[in-house]
Design a protein around this motif. Structure first.
Motif: not given
Lengths: 648, 182
Positions: A519, A523-524, A526-527, A530
């Protein structure tokens, strides 16, 4: 008068006869005097030798005696005198001047009326100008409410004021030699006072043990904060830095951390030190060069990989910082590694290391850490018994049991898994063929050969390589249903990315998210956000390498270890993503272990070694290794072959 | 209450003068309004003899605290202060020698200084504590200034705590032999 008489008598050889007779008469009178003094002394004429005239007149002191009688003697008569022995020596008059007439009289001196006092003093670095408190717009708004940042995710851990009984203040460390430096720490205000309402804004008041951690770090130039994972080491380090910046004791700091944790540090700094400007290294070499040389930002963050690439820049004498904070400091446990050498070569005045696992494999790890913390303090090859003595003042380690009596429990369940028929066939075949192959290697066998077989068998324990069948996955799906129904969240850890991708497909109903090396870095975040905020996302799939350190996932109540890592310290780190400060519920840890398999054998060895981990830190024991040693890896199988050095 | 103009940054002085083994010692700490140290001074010990006791009689303590030790500490200090706290009544008369208010302060329950003008500022009290403040009656008109400064301070600031710091620092100085130089 006496002297004059003496002079006269010494010249008596020229005296006329009449005078001589007078003198004889004097001598006679002397005899009388002597006879008065001593009855045994008798003058017998003609029997005594004649004395010289000077001898005769020698006893002169009685010349003026009023008792002297003059007797007239005949010229023919001789005079014999017994010489009194006590008068043989010449008498020299000793004249003492009258002291009382010449000396000034001795008088008792009066007590000084004036009292004198001396003053010594020291000036300290000027602290930053304190900010004015915010005006109270609404009388109902108490300062207490203003100071607290509203964040629903933050735990309510404010300490009731009546529980604060003793002041927590920094104390000078044993290596603080200069009295001025010791004074500076002694005169610092209590930490619980500093984190009051108006002075230093914090999202919530730190726990007393965290204040003690700050009091430990602040005065130390070399320190190792080795609290168990989840006790807030990052927050303690940031608040300590903040206080040092405020008091003017440091003006620059460099934070070195693993790459996945850079943004974690960013978040934590924004939370705990919003008044401290910071920047992190990024971009190409030119951009990083500007950050090193041009930027005046007091606090900079860099990851291990990047600082290794900038080794050439770091050799510039212009680069130097007041404080280097090394997060996950076990990264430099190998002192010969390039990373360790570069980190240790940084010019700095303070060195703090932060890690929950200061001894990851061997006690020597601690020695290597101290090559950074306090170079020269613990020489290479120091006997284990001395390590504790040398490092005692520099290490602070607390466990959750020590500081958090009300921390929710961590419930560990080892779930024995029976392999599916397909997996069982594949496993037995692989093990049998593998052992035969290893034995065929004879003396050329290495630990890597055994390791390859272990990895192969562990993968089969996860998934059948042909059919994809997995007993573990079936169990996980069943458990996740319960997690999902209770509106809880879970973390699943695996050693490999491929099993995580397969698990992802099976757990689709539970909204799985993946967080591993494949990943992208950006992006991590955001993950994680989320996963935190989306109630439909019940599970996050993490690899040990990416997700086991630095993440705050205390909103998760379940941790699944789909397969086991080689090192219990890494597993602990993974579990403590959820079991950390702010966790309000018990954390259930489920470890899948395939019964009668390589996993079971590894687990048994690791469990025995886990107990030794604490012993080393307490200097009560001296295990050679915390992870699996080469001998232990060979002992996993019934193989006869051994490499030369093992066989020997 | 009149409006009092105060600078942005306030500096506080804390002076403690105490007796130890028949010797009177003094310590002086200048802090910012957060209690952070800026300057520290300490005096050598003074031991009055019988003649001093006879000569100064009842004024001996005031002479030692204010005229001798207190004055020496302030004279040597190079940091300006806006309000001086002391934990001894004898030091209050220092006010006539300086141009900033001097306030004696004790934790509640201490009944010293009943004969003096009192200013009780309960908002400053830390939980479980309530401090008593005493000013020289000759300078009672400075009450507004004192209150204005106190309002600028954090209510969590325990104003008697710095005296403990000073004593600890003096103890450290003695331990390290620095006091001999004083």
């Amino acid at each position: 008068m006496e002297q004059e008489n003496l002079m006269t008598l010494q010249n008596s050889s020229s005296f006329p006869e009449t005078e001589k007779s007078q003198i004889h008469g004097i001598r006679g009178s002397l005899d009388l005097v002597e006879s008065d003094r001593d009855d045994q002394s008798v003058v017998q004429e003609g029997n005594l030798p004649e004395k010289s005239f000077s001898e005769i007149i020698e006893p002169r002191l009685v010349l003026d005696s009023p008792k002297v009688e003059t007797i007239a003697l005949l010229e023919e008569s001789s005079l014999a005198i017994i010489d009194p022995p006590s008068w043989k020596n010449e008498l020299i008059p000793k004249i003492r001047e009258p002291r009382l007439l010449n000396d000034s009289p001795w008088v008792r001196s009066p007590v000084p009326l004036e009292m004198k006092v001396q003053v010594s003093g020291w000036k300290f670095p000027v602290p930053i100008v304190e900010t004015l408190p915010k005006p109270i717009l609404n009388p109902k708004d108490s300062p207490d409410e203003e100071a607290v940042i509203s964040d629903k995710e933050l735990p309510d851990v404010s300490i009731p004021s009546n529980k604060i009984k003793t002041r927590i203040r920094p104390r000078p460390a044993s290596d603080t030699v200069l009295f001025k430096d010791r004074l500076l720490y002694l005169l610092q205000p209590p930490l619980d006072h500093l984190f009051g309402d108006k002075q230093i804004a914090v999202p919530f008041k730190p726990f007393p043990y965290q204040l003690e951690g700050i009091a430990f770090l602040m005065p130390r130039h070399g320190a190792l904060l080795a609290d168990e994972m989840g006790l807030g080491k990052t927050a303690q380090a940031i608040l300590s830095m903040r206080l040092l910046f405020h008091s003017g004791m440091i003006s620059s700091a460099l934070i070195i951390c693993p790459k996945p944790l850079v943004f974690n540090w960013v978040r934590e700094i924004q939370l705990w030190a919003p008044d401290l400007p910071f920047e992190f290294f990024q971009g190409d070499l030119e951009e990083r060069r500007r950050t090193w040389f041009v930027s005046n930002c007091p606090m900079k963050i860099i990851n291990y990989e990047m600082i290794t690439r900038d080794a050439e820049l770091l050799s510039d004498p212009r680069i130097g910082v007041d404080l280097v904070v090394l997060d996950e400091a076990q990264r430099i446990k190998n002192r010969t590694s390039k990373t360790a050498q570069i980190v240790c070569s940084l010019k700095r005045s303070r060195s703090w290391a932060i890690t929950g696992t200061p001894i990851e494999n061997r006690p020597e790890d601690l020695i290597n850490l101290f090559a950074f913390i306090d170079p020269g303090k613990v020489p290479e090859g120091t006997p284990l018994k001395q390590i504790g003595t040398l490092t005692k003042d520099h290490i602070l380690r607390r466990t959750k049991e020590m500081v958090q009596n009300d921390m929710p429990p961590k419930l560990i369940h080892d779930i024995p898994i029976e392999l599916s028929p397909d997996q069982k066939i594949s496993y037995e075949l692989a093990e049998k063929e593998g052992v035969i192959r290893l034995n065929a290697l004879g003396d050329t066998i290495t630990v890597q050969h055994v390791f390859q077989l272990v990895m192969r068998l562990k993968q089969i324990c996860n998934f059948d390589p042909v059919t994809g069948a997995s007993s573990k996955l079936e169990q996980l799906v069943a458990d996740m249903e319960e997690v999902s129904e209770n509106q809880r969240k879970a973390i699943v850890f695996s050693q490999w990315v491929e099993p995580l991708e397969m698990i992802d497909k099976a757990l689709k109903p539970f909204g799985p998210l993946q967080f591993h090396g494949k990943i992208p870095q950006l992006e991590r975040i955001k993950i994680l956000d989320q996963f935190k905020s989306d109630p439909s996302k019940h599970v996050i799939l993490m690899s040990y390498g990416t997700g086991s350190v630095g993440l705050n996932l205390q909103f998760c109540d379940y941790v699944f270890l789909f397969d086991r890592w080689w090192n219990p310290a890494i597993e602990d780190q993974a579990i403590n993503r959820a079991h950390r400060i702010g966790q309000k519920n018990p954390v259930t840890v489920i470890r899948f272990v395939v019964h009668n398999s390589i996993e079971q054998r590894i687990a048994n060895i690791l469990e025995a070694k886990r107990k030794l981990f604490q012993e080393v830190l307490e200097q009560a024991g001296s295990p050679a290794s915390i992870g699996l040693s080469e001998n232990e890896i060979f002992s996993l199988f019934d193989i006869q072959a051994r490499p030369h050095k093992i066989a020997a | 209450m009149s409006v009092v103009q105060l600078p942005i940054s306030i500096q506080l002085g804390f002076m403690t003068i105490f007796q130890e083994n028949n010797t009177t010692l003094g310590g002086y700490l200048v802090t910012n309004s957060w209690g952070r140290p800026i300057e520290f001074r300490m005096s050598s010990g003074v031991q009055p003899n019988r003649m001093h006791q006879i000569l100064y009689a009842n004024t001996l303590q005031e002479y030692l605290h204010a005229d001798l030790i207190g004055k020496a500490l302030l004279d040597k200090s190079s940091s300006a202060v806006h309000l001086l706290f002391t934990d001894s009544l004898g030091t209050l008369s220092l006010r006539s020698r300086v141009n900033f208010p001097v306030v004696a302060i004790w934790d509640a329950g201490d009944n010293r200084g009943q004969e003096f003008d009192r200013v009780t500022y309960k908002h400053l009290s830390t939980p479980g504590f309530n401090q008593t403040m005493v000013m020289d009656p000759g300078f009672a008109e400075e009450e507004d200034t004192v209150l204005a400064i106190l309002q600028r301070l954090d209510k969590a600031f325990d104003l008697t705590e710095p005296f403990q710091r000073i004593r600890e620092a003096m103890g450290e100085a003695r331990k390290m032999g620095v006091a001999n130089r004083a």
